[in-house]
Write an enzyme that holds these catalytic residues in place. Sequence first.
Site, PDB file in Angstrom:
ATOM      1  N   LEU B  81    -101.691  48.779  62.913  1.00 13.48           N
ATOM      2  CA  LEU B  81    -100.577  49.371  62.163  1.00 13.48           C
ATOM      3  C   LEU B  81    -100.791  49.124  60.681  1.00 13.48           C
ATOM      4  CD1 LEU B  81     -97.688  48.118  64.421  1.00 13.48           C
ATOM      5  CD2 LEU B  81     -98.826  50.316  64.489  1.00 13.48           C
ATOM      6  N   ASP B  82    -100.026  49.837  59.833  1.00 18.66           N
ATOM      7  CA  ASP B  82    -100.083  49.517  58.408  1.00 18.66           C
ATOM      8  C   ASP B  82     -98.811  48.785  58.003  1.00 18.66           C
ATOM      9  OD1 ASP B  82     -98.202  51.460  58.230  1.00 18.66           O
ATOM     10  OD2 ASP B  82     -99.488  52.958  57.307  1.00 18.66           O
ATOM     11  N   SER B  83     -98.726  48.450  56.706  1.00 21.35           N
ATOM     12  CA  SER B  83     -97.628  47.572  56.285  1.00 21.35           C
ATOM     13  C   SER B  83     -96.265  48.236  56.446  1.00 21.35           C
ATOM     14  CB  SER B  83     -97.847  47.160  54.836  1.00 21.35           C
ATOM     15  OG  SER B  83     -98.005  48.293  54.025  1.00 21.35           O
TER      16      SER B  83
END
Lengths: 115, 126
Positions: B81-83
């Site tokens: 996932l990203d932030s």
Amino acid sequence: MSASASYLARRAVQKERVRILYRKALKDTLNWAVHRHLFYEDASILREKFEANKHLEDPETIDRMIAVGEATYDKWRHPDPYIVPWAPGGSKFTRNPTPPPGIEIVYDYGKEDND
Amino acid sequence: MASALRAAVLRYIRVPVAQTLALNGSKLSLFNTVRSMSAHGDDHLDKEEVIERVLDVVKCFPKVDPSKVTPDVHFQKDLGLDSLDNVEIVMALEEEFKLEIPDKEADKIDSCHLAIEYIYSHPMAG
């Protein structure tokens, strides 16, 4: 070396600002949306706005974009946001607090020993 | 007129007694369990339940492969996932447990392990 370190530190600060801005904006989106299905649409629009500037490199530009984002968030902040009931500002804040330790409620309902 | 009608109706209506008794019985059993008068703070979640509900929330996240989710998984390193997805997961957890996590603390929650620890030790998690 120190220049790259300071660059990285600056980038880290910027990333944190973006995360917190996104978090606040997402919560605010939920405050504005009266139904869940409306929130989903608004949330994906918000996400697209953030994704659009994902690949910016120049720190100055990024700073400016973050400032613009924070200003927009401030402008559209909900006047009566949802607050979890027990949190400060919530409807149950400091209501019916936990009794102090050592105090106990005895459920005898009129059947006490001395009767 | 109305009272005569009411009397006539009531004369022919029979309420089965067994049902009301059952209702009373269930109400009594509800009150017999120990309930504290305070609205919050003393019924704490146990760890198993926290783990299960945290994992459920993470598995329901659209971009996550449910088979990869374990209690030790890191959102960005292990789940890809990203932030911003991380922010969304933390917000989903807040809603699941009816919490309000301060922004700076919520920002530090980046793995299932940390989320479980934070929620388990939070006195208001429900």
